[in-house]
Design a protein around this motif. Structure first.
Motif: not given
Length: 207
Positions: A165-175
Motif C-alpha cells: 500500500k505504501g509507506l511514510g518516512l519520517y525524520r525529525d531532522e532533515i540533517k
C-alpha cells in the motif's frame, strides 16, 4: 547555493533595526474540509501550533493513509500518486516538532497495534509450523506498518515489499535524513529517492 558569507550577512542584518522578517503567505487551509480546517485553527488558537507545520503534517498523514489506493489521473499518460516531500523549516524554538508529532501520533498508534497483532501471529505461526519441513510451512506473517523512522536502504526496500500500500518516512531532522545518504555504501541513495518520487520501481539485489 548559500555559503558562509551569505549566512554571516544574514545574521548581521537580523541585529539591525532595518531588518524585517520575510513576508510569506500562510498555508491556504480553506482547501481542507471544514472539520480539518477548524481543527488546524483550534490547534493554532489553543496551543499556538503554526498553521503551516500543522497543515503539512496533515497532508503527510493523508498521503500515508492513502498510499497507492487512489491516484489522480491528470491526463492520459500522466498518473499522479500521493507522493510528497515535506520539510518544516523555521528558526530554533518555533515549535516545528510539536504539530508534526501531534498529527502523526494516530499513525504511530496504528503501527503499535499492528505490531502487537504481528507478534501474536508470529507466535502462533512458529507453534503450528515448528515440526514441518520448510516447503510445508505456511507463509510467514509480516508486519504491516505505516511509518518508518530509522532505516537502511536495504531494510526500507524489504519493508516496502511487504507493505504494498505504501509507506511514510519520517525524520525529525532533515540533517539526519541527508546524513544517512550513502552512509553504508557509495552512491545509489539519491537515485533511489528520485525514482521513488516518480513512483517508479527500484530493484536492490545487495544483502
Amino acid at each position: 547555493m548559500i555559503n558562509e558569507k551569505d549566512i554571516e550577512r544574514y545574521e548581521k542584518r537580523k541585529q539591525t533595526d532595518e531588518y524585517e522578517p520575510p513576508k510569506t503567505d500562510k498555508f491556504p487551509i480553506d482547501v481542507f474540509p471544514d472539520g480539518i480546517k477548524n481543527y488546524i485553527q483550534e490547534l493554532n488558537n489553543t496551543l499556538n501550533y503554526n498553521i503551516d507545520y500543522t497543515s503539512i503534517a496533515i497532508l503527510y498523514s493523508f498521503a500515508v493513509m492513502n498510499g497507492n489506493c487512489i491516484k489522480l489521473r491528470v491526463k492520459n499518460g500522466w498518473i499522479a500518486p500521493s507522493i510528497f516531500w515535506f520539510v518544516a523549516v523555521g528558526e530554533s524554538g518555533t515549535m516545528k516538532s510539536h504539530p508534526l508529532s501531534t498529527i502523526i501520533e494516530p499513525l504511530d498508534k496504528i503501527d503499535k497495534k499492528s505490531f502487537e497483532i504481528y507478534q501474536d501471529e508470529i507466535e502462533r505461526w512458529e507453534m503450528e509450523n515448528a515440526s514441518l519441513k520448510p516447503h510445508e510451512k505456511e507463509p510467514r506473517p509480516v508486519f504491516l506498518q505505516s511509518i518508518m523512522k530509522d532505516y537502511t536502504l536495504e531494510a526500507l526496500h524489504q519493508v516496502h515489499s511487504q507493505n504494498k500500500k505504501g509507506l511514510g518516512l519520517y525524520r525529525d531532522e532533515i540533517k539526519a535524513f541527508l546524513g544517512d545518504m550513502n552512509k553504508y555504501r557509495k552512491g545509489s541513495d539519491a537515485e533511489f529517492w528520485l525514482e521513488s518520487f516518480n513512483n517508479k520501481s527500484f530493484t536492490i539485489n545487495r544483502v
